[in-house]
Design a protein around this motif. Structure first.
Motif, PDB file in Angstrom:
ATOM      1  N   LYS A  75       7.207  -4.936  -2.769  1.00  0.00           N
ATOM      2  CA  LYS A  75       7.862  -5.407  -1.542  1.00  0.00           C
ATOM      3  C   LYS A  75       8.117  -6.912  -1.623  1.00  0.00           C
ATOM      4  O   LYS A  75       9.193  -7.385  -1.241  1.00  0.00           O
ATOM      5  N   TRP A  76       7.142  -7.671  -2.121  1.00  0.00           N
ATOM      6  CA  TRP A  76       7.283  -9.115  -2.292  1.00  0.00           C
ATOM      7  C   TRP A  76       8.484  -9.425  -3.204  1.00  0.00           C
ATOM      8  O   TRP A  76       9.328 -10.253  -2.875  1.00  0.00           O
ATOM      9  N   LYS A  77       8.543  -8.743  -4.356  1.00  0.00           N
ATOM     10  CA  LYS A  77       9.630  -9.000  -5.308  1.00  0.00           C
ATOM     11  C   LYS A  77      10.996  -8.644  -4.723  1.00  0.00           C
ATOM     12  O   LYS A  77      11.954  -9.395  -4.883  1.00  0.00           O
ATOM     13  N   ASN A  78      11.086  -7.511  -4.060  1.00  0.00           N
ATOM     14  CA  ASN A  78      12.376  -7.020  -3.572  1.00  0.00           C
ATOM     15  C   ASN A  78      12.840  -7.669  -2.269  1.00  0.00           C
ATOM     16  O   ASN A  78      14.023  -7.954  -2.105  1.00  0.00           O
ATOM     17  N   ASP A  79      11.907  -7.892  -1.346  1.00  0.00           N
ATOM     18  CA  ASP A  79      12.289  -8.359  -0.011  1.00  0.00           C
ATOM     19  C   ASP A  79      12.106  -9.850   0.219  1.00  0.00           C
ATOM     20  O   ASP A  79      12.777 -10.427   1.067  1.00  0.00           O
TER      21      ASP A  79
END
Length: 126
Positions: free
Chosen positions: A27-31
C-alpha cells in the motif's frame, strides 16, 4: 533493548504481524511512495523515515514503527549518514525488529537493500 544508542518515547510498544507489514508495504509503494518526490536537503531520507513512521501509526493504530539512524555503504564505499525505519513484527510466534527502507518500500534483508546498499545501525528513535 538495542545494543546501540536508543531513545524510547513510550512505555509500551506493539507488534504487528509480518503479513500485515507486507500488506502495508504494498500500500505504501502504490498509494504513497509513488506520490513522494526526493529533494536533497528538503525531503530526503530523514523525511521519508519520519513520514513512514507517522503513516504506519495511522494505518495500524499502534506504535510499531521507529526511526533508525546510521551509515550506508555501496560497494564498500561510505555514502554517509542515513535514516530508515524499524518495524516491530511478530512472525511464527516470535517478536522481531525489521529494518524497512521507506524510499524503496522494502524490508532490508541481511543489512542490504535490493539495490545493494549496506546499512550500519547507530541509533534508534521509537
Amino acid at each position: 533493548m538495542f545494543a546501540v544508542r536508543s531513545w524510547f518515547f513510550d512505555i509500551t510498544y506493539y507488534a504487528i504481524s509480518y503479513d500485515k507489514l507486507l500488506e502495508l508495504l504494498e500500500k505504501w509503494k502504490n498509494d504513497v511512495l509513488a506520490n513522494l518526490k526526493y529533494k536533497p536537503e528538503i525531503f530526503d531520507c530523514d523525511d521519508f523515515a519520519n513520514y513512514f513512521k507517522v503513516w504506519m501509526t495511522k494505518e495500524t493504530g499502534v506504535n510499531c514503527t521507529g526511526e533508525a539512524l546510521g551509515l550506508v555503504y555501496k560497494d564498500g564505499r561510505l555514502l554517509g549518514g542515513h535514516a530508515w525505519n524499524i518495524v516491530i513484527v511478530h512472525k511464527h510466534g516470535v517478536i522481531d525488529v525489521l529494518f524497512v527502507e521507506p524510499q524503496l518500500g522494502e524490508i532490508i534483508e541481511n543489512q542490504k537493500t535490493s539495490d545493494g546498499w549496506e546499512y550500519y545501525l547507530l541509533a534508534v528513535l521509537v
